[in-house]
Structure formats: structure tokens, C-alpha cells
Write an enzyme that holds these catalytic residues in place. Structure first.
Site, PDB file in Angstrom:
ATOM      1  CD1 TRP A 142      28.273 145.506 159.997  1.00 44.54           C
ATOM      2  CD2 TRP A 142      30.220 145.618 158.933  1.00 44.54           C
ATOM      3  NE1 TRP A 142      28.243 146.645 159.226  1.00 44.54           N
ATOM      4  CE2 TRP A 142      29.441 146.731 158.558  1.00 44.54           C
ATOM      5  CE3 TRP A 142      31.501 145.475 158.383  1.00 44.54           C
ATOM      6  CZ2 TRP A 142      29.883 147.697 157.661  1.00 44.54           C
ATOM      7  CZ3 TRP A 142      31.948 146.434 157.484  1.00 44.54           C
ATOM      8  CH2 TRP A 142      31.142 147.528 157.133  1.00 44.54           C
TER       9      TRP A 142
ATOM     10  CG  ASN B  85      26.405 149.517 159.940  1.00 43.94           C
ATOM     11  OD1 ASN B  85      26.404 148.300 160.022  1.00 43.94           O
ATOM     12  ND2 ASN B  85      25.390 150.187 159.408  1.00 43.94           N
ATOM     13  CG  ASP B  86      23.850 153.294 160.577  1.00 41.53           C
ATOM     14  OD1 ASP B  86      24.961 153.211 160.062  1.00 41.53           O
ATOM     15  OD2 ASP B  86      22.829 153.617 159.946  1.00 41.53           O
TER      16      ASP B  86
ATOM     17  CB  THR C  20      19.048 153.077 161.143  1.00 42.50           C
ATOM     18  OG1 THR C  20      20.431 152.786 161.358  1.00 42.50           O
ATOM     19  CG2 THR C  20      18.715 154.356 161.858  1.00 42.50           C
TER      20      THR C  20
ATOM     21  NE  ARG D 204      18.599 154.421 153.949  1.00 45.20           N
ATOM     22  CZ  ARG D 204      18.712 154.532 152.640  1.00 45.20           C
ATOM     23  NH1 ARG D 204      17.840 153.963 151.847  1.00 45.20           N
ATOM     24  NH2 ARG D 204      19.704 155.224 152.103  1.00 45.20           N
ATOM     25  CG  ASP D 205      17.747 155.615 158.099  1.00 43.82           C
ATOM     26  OD1 ASP D 205      17.705 154.378 158.029  1.00 43.82           O
ATOM     27  OD2 ASP D 205      18.595 156.299 157.502  1.00 43.82           O
TER      28      ASP D 205
ATOM     29  CD  GLU E  56      22.140 156.994 154.271  1.00 45.27           C
ATOM     30  OE1 GLU E  56      21.710 155.863 154.001  1.00 45.27           O
ATOM     31  OE2 GLU E  56      23.351 157.253 154.357  1.00 45.27           O
TER      32      GLU E  56
ATOM     33  CD1 TRP F 242      27.991 154.419 154.570  1.00 44.44           C
ATOM     34  CD2 TRP F 242      28.790 152.343 154.369  1.00 44.44           C
ATOM     35  NE1 TRP F 242      27.288 153.623 155.425  1.00 44.44           N
ATOM     36  CE2 TRP F 242      27.757 152.330 155.317  1.00 44.44           C
ATOM     37  CE3 TRP F 242      29.451 151.147 154.077  1.00 44.44           C
ATOM     38  CZ2 TRP F 242      27.349 151.185 155.972  1.00 44.44           C
ATOM     39  CZ3 TRP F 242      29.057 149.995 154.727  1.00 44.44           C
ATOM     40  CH2 TRP F 242      28.017 150.015 155.661  1.00 44.44           C
TER      41      TRP F 242
END
Length: 546
Positions: free
Chosen positions: A79, A81-82, A141, A203-204, A252, A343
């Protein structure tokens, strides 16, 4: 940005964002795509597609491995993603992305490293920050910086990463440092450096150096707001202000940077975030506001944002500059890439031995005044040209008569390619470049001359039935009504990226297309002409770890 629950907790339905289960279905996100390579019969031998790989971690539907990208970055297996903002270390770009080798049996992402000398050809190097090693959960992230001034006290030039960690649904900010040039990171014993104040979304962290005020600035994603924090040492942070925008979903992967228009000399700060564009007829993507930054607060020029890309699958985007450009050059151009996936249909699409799609082609970002408004333009970086094989160019223009479907003089071989073409429709009407076949799936890229828009239509691709209604809608971007548009299209096994209008418009989407269907053109309402057609194969970017 994204992460997943601690494996000790209930299994997350969506790898990478346990706190957003109420908004989207989640789980296996698969690379979806399009593979057509166009070459003359007498050209150099075509690039062979990636051979089929059997996964021992999950079932691979027969035939779907052929949709693994060959030009864009993917992990060797499992997997992704970001992406995380790349940093330049000893002349080599270090790009980190979220990765889960345990998917789908286990949760949690960690930082995986890929390196490149040209921002185009990436080599996977393995996991740089491991999950579940310091008792604070998985690694989400964040951003890495080169601490040239030794503000954190680990030594000048230390690579410092600040990331969100999530444990039992609680998000905190942690610090990691690298002693081997960004290949691996060690836990800071004082983690978390920022404990959760009692909110769900926190977050992030995007960390940048504010030269005018000689301190670090962090932008944090906090639901429908972005929080600003400052620090002199990367370890202790003070909240100073926020930026709130309702109606764009959860903001985000924020970003903050300054740019200058080299033509007009106008300067601006840019605040960006991945957001939901439903209120303006879009899907999700990178929204940005231009405005001013005084060291503590950002003031936007307008309430409504602009969007860097009008496609369905340009998410979790990051931008960066090249420190070798000098102070002025770093303000005049930046670079960007994003996660080519969404998503909203993560669980609905089939995949191969890797999951989660791919990362986009790196694009160059410049600032221009367009109709009185400062706007970001984006085009593929010039380094892509070095990865092009021998091009097939049409000698004479192709005249397109309404009602007829005309095949362009090309051959398909099933690998990534770059298509350039100038489309003229002086009497209005609509011109459609159809990639694939109506029987086994196609994607259409077109120009509506009367409306002054380019569009990307994937309603007839091989996975269209799996998409929610909103995501079947044709994506459009304005380019003006001059009657002529130049297309620059990068096509890979699971993505299509369309650039037009000298960078004013771009459309990035994932799509499944019949690999043997060729390329045809048709016009509706008026005749058209296709000229300056060039078709070049793109080199294979080996996903294997090094």
C-alpha cells in the site's frame, strides 16, 4: 495526513484515515488506469510493460496487474498514499510517502523513502520511519526539513522530520532525526513534542522557515481550519492564529509558501490544503488562497480558493523549491506532485500486487497574473523530456469532419507515453480525443471551443461502474475561447495527466482503458484540425527497492 488505527484497536475500514470513516468508504485503494503507448512500426523497440507479479499478501484478480504504472512511482508491493515534501540532501531528492506493508491484514502507515536526481525517475530505498516503535502509534503525514542553522540542537544540517502519530484515534505531533542523510530516522526521546489538546482532527504538520522573522512556522490541519504555530527550535511550538473555511470538508495536508510573478513583479503568499471542491462542482483536490503573511496571520485576497488541478485524483499534494535556484529563483518557481487516487472509491476498484495508486508526475509551478488575479500555473518539469523515447510525429495536419471518427496515425504497444497535439476549432464546436475503445473501455480528452474549456471524460472506462455518481461527471478546466489549444498529455497504466493553456489548466485522474484501442479523434458541431502531433514512449521507472 492519513494513517490508520493501532493494530491493537478495532481494524480500520480505511487504511490511512481512521478519523474520516463517516465521510468516505475506505480500505483497498487500487491503481486504476490507462495504458496505451503510441509508436511507429519502425521506431525503436517498445518498452515492455511490468511483468505480472503474484502477491502473497492479498488476492490479485487475474489480468489487473497490467494496470501497474510503468512511468509513475509505486511501491514494489503493498500500500501507498500521501507523498511528503521532498528535501534535497547531497544533490539527491529524498521523497517520503505513506506505506503499509501489512495491508490488508494489518493497519498502520510508515514513511517509505524514494530518491531521485531529477524529480522524475525515483528509486525506492525502503522504510525510513517505522510504525509502532515508540508507543505512540503509526506514522502519518508531516514534513522533513534540513536544519541548517542547528536550531534544534542536533547539529547543523541534521535532517529533522515532524510527523503526526496516531494511537487509539488520538493524533499527536512527534519528531524524528536522521544521522545517515535521511535514509533512516530515530525517535526523539521527548516525543510527543505536541500533545493533543482534546480534538479529533489535529495532524499533517507542514513546517517552513520564515526568513523575515527568523523562526519556524508550522501549519496544522485541524478539521475545517488550519492552525498556525511558531518555534525557534523545532521542539517547542506556540499557537499564534488560525484560518477557517467552512464548506470544503476536512482540510488536510496544508502548505504555506511565498512566490513572485516574474512578469509583473507582484509577490504573494500562498496557503494551500487538500479539500473538497463539491460546492464548485468539483471533487477533491489542492485548494489554495493567495494573500499576505505577517509572521503570525494569513489574510486571503478572496474567500473562495483556486484549484491547482481540475481532475478527480490530485490529492495530498506537496510543493517545494530548489535551494540551488538562489533566493530570487526559489520565489519564481516551485515543484509539486500528488497522490493519484481518491478515498471516495477506495474499496470499489480492483488492483494488483501493489495498492493505493501512484504518485503524479512532478510539475513545475509558476505564478502569473491571469485576468487580474494571481494564479498558479503548472506544467510537467522539463526533466520529463529526458525520459522520452523516439517520437512519432504526424507530417501533415489531420482534418476532422463532424460525424466522422478519424484514427490518428499511431500504433499502441501498452506502455506509458506522452502525447502533444495542437487542436484548432475556429468555428466553435467540440473536439474529442478518444483513448481506448468503446467496447472495452475508453477515456476522452477534449476541447469545447465555444465554452473555452478542456475536459476529461472517464465515464466509459473499465471501472466506471464502481464510481459514485459524482465521480462519473466530466471534469473541466477553463482555457479561454481563442479556438486553439495545445494539449500535453502524460498517459500511464493507471493515470492520465492533461496540461493545457501554457499551464493554466490541468486535469489529473486515474482511469482504466482498453490497452489496444488506439487513439481516435472526432468533432461535434463544427470541423476541426489536429496538427503538431507528437507521440513519445516514456521510460520504465522500476518500482523495486534498492
Amino acid at each position: 495526513m492519513t494513517g490508520v488505527e493501532n493494530p491493537r484497536a478495532k481494524r480500520s475500514l480505511r487504511p490511512g484515515r481512521a478519523t474520516l470513516l463517516s465521510l468516505v468508504a475506505a480500505g483497498v485503494v487500487v491503481a486504476i488506469g490507462l495504458v496505451i503507448l503510441l509508436l511507429p512500426r519502425d521506431a525503436s523497440p517498445p518498452v515492455e510493460p511490468t511483468p505480472t507479479v503474484t502477491s502473497d499478501a492479498f488476492d490479485v484478480p487475474e489480468g489487473w496487474e497490467r494496470f501497474r504504472p510503468t512511468f509513475h512511482l509505486t511501491p514494489e508491493r503493498h500500500w501507498m498514499n500521501d507523498p511528503q515534501r521532498p528535501v534535497l540532501i547531497d544533490g539527491e531528492w529524498h521523497l517520503y510517502y505513506l506505506y503499509n506493508a501489512d495491508y490488508p491484514e494489518g493497519n498502520g502507515t510508515e514513511w517509505h523513502l524514494a530518491t531521485s536526481a531529477d524529480m522524475v525517475t525515483w528509486k525506492n530505498r525502503g522504510v525510513a520511519i517505522e510504525k509502532y516503535r515508540n508507543g505512540l502509534g503509526d506514522i502519518l503525514t508531516g514534513s522533513a526539513v534540513v536544519d541548517e542553522r542547528d536550531t534544534a540542537g542536533f547539529g547543523a544540517g541534521t535532517i529533522v522530520a515532524l510527523t503526526t502519530q496516531q494511537d487509539e484515534g488520538v493524533q499527536r505531533q512527534s519528531m524524528f532525526t536522521s544521522a545517515d542523510g535521511g535514509r533512516t530516522f530515530q525517535n526523539y526521546e521527548g516525543n510527543p513534542i505536541m500533545d493533543n489538546p482534546g480534538v479529533t482532527d489535529w495532524r499533517d504538520p507542514k513546517v517552513v522557515w520564515d526568513d523575515a522573522h527568523e523562526r519556524w512556522v508550522m501549519v496544522l490541519a485541524e478539521g475545517e481550519r488550519l492552525g498556525f504555530y511558531t518555534s525557534t527550535n523545532l521542539r517547542e511550538w506556540t499557537y499564534v492564529s488560525d484560518f477557517v473555511r467552512d464548506g470544503y470538508g476536512l482540510l488536510e495536508c496544508p502548505d504555506l509558501f511565498e512566490m513572485v510573478d516574474p512578469v509583473s513583479g507582484r509577490r504573494t503568499w500562498v496557503l494551500g490544503a487538500s479539500a473538497d471542491a463539491a460546492r464548485s462542482g468539483g471533487t477533491t483536490g489542492f485548494a489554495y488562497w493567495t494573500g499576505t503573511w505577517d509572521g503570525e496571520r494569513f489574510a486571503a485576497d478572496a474567500d473562495e480558493p483556486q484549484w491547482l488541478d481540475g481532475g478527480s485524483d490530485f490529492y495530498a499534494a506537496v510543493t517545494w523549491d530548489d535551494p540551488r535556484d538562489g533566493d530570487r529563483g526559489r520565489l519564481e518557481r516551485r515543484f509539486a506532485l500528488a497522490w493519484v487516487n481518491n478515498w471516495a472509491y477506495a474499496r470499489e476498484l480492483p488492483g494488483g500486487s501493489w495498492q493505493g495508486g501512484s504518485l503524479s508526475t512532478t510539475r513545475e509551478i509558476t505564478l502569473r497574473e491571469v485576468d487580474g488575479r494571481l494564479t498558479l500555473l503548472s506544467q510537467p518539469v522539463t526533466e520529463v523530456a529526458a525520459q522520452e523515447g523516439r517520437a512519432r510525429s504526424a507530417v501533415a495536419p489531420v482534418t476532422v469532419v463532424p460525424g466522422n471518427i478519424t484514427a490518428l496515425p499511431v500504433q499502441s504497444t501498452g506502455a506509458a507515453y506522452r502525447l502533444r497535439a495542437t487542436v484548432s476549432a475556429p468555428d466553435g464546436g467540440e473536439v474529442r480525443l478518444r483513448l481506448g475503445s468503446s467496447e472495452r473501455g475508453e477515456v476522452t480528452v477534449g476541447y469545447d471551443a465555444e465554452a473555452g474549456k478542456v475536459f476529461l471524460d472517464r465515464r466509459r472506462d473499465e471501472a466506471a461502474d464502481a464510481l459514485p455518481d459524482t465521480y462519473r461527471e466530466v471534469r473541466v478546466a477553463p482555457v479561454g475561447t481563442g479556438g486553439t489549444v495545445v494539449f500535453d498529455v502524460i498517459v500511464d497504466a493507471s493515470s492520465i495527466e492533461v496540461f493545457t493553456g501554457d499551464g493554466q489548466a490541468s486535469l489529473t485522474s486515474a482511469a482504466f482503458v482498453d490497452l489496444t484501442g488506439g487513439v481516435t479523434v472526432e468533432s461535434v458541431g463544427a470541423g476541426a484540425e489536429i496538427r503538431d502531433v507528437s507521440l513519445s514512449p516514456l521510460a520504465v521507472n522500476d518500482p523495486g527497492a534498492r
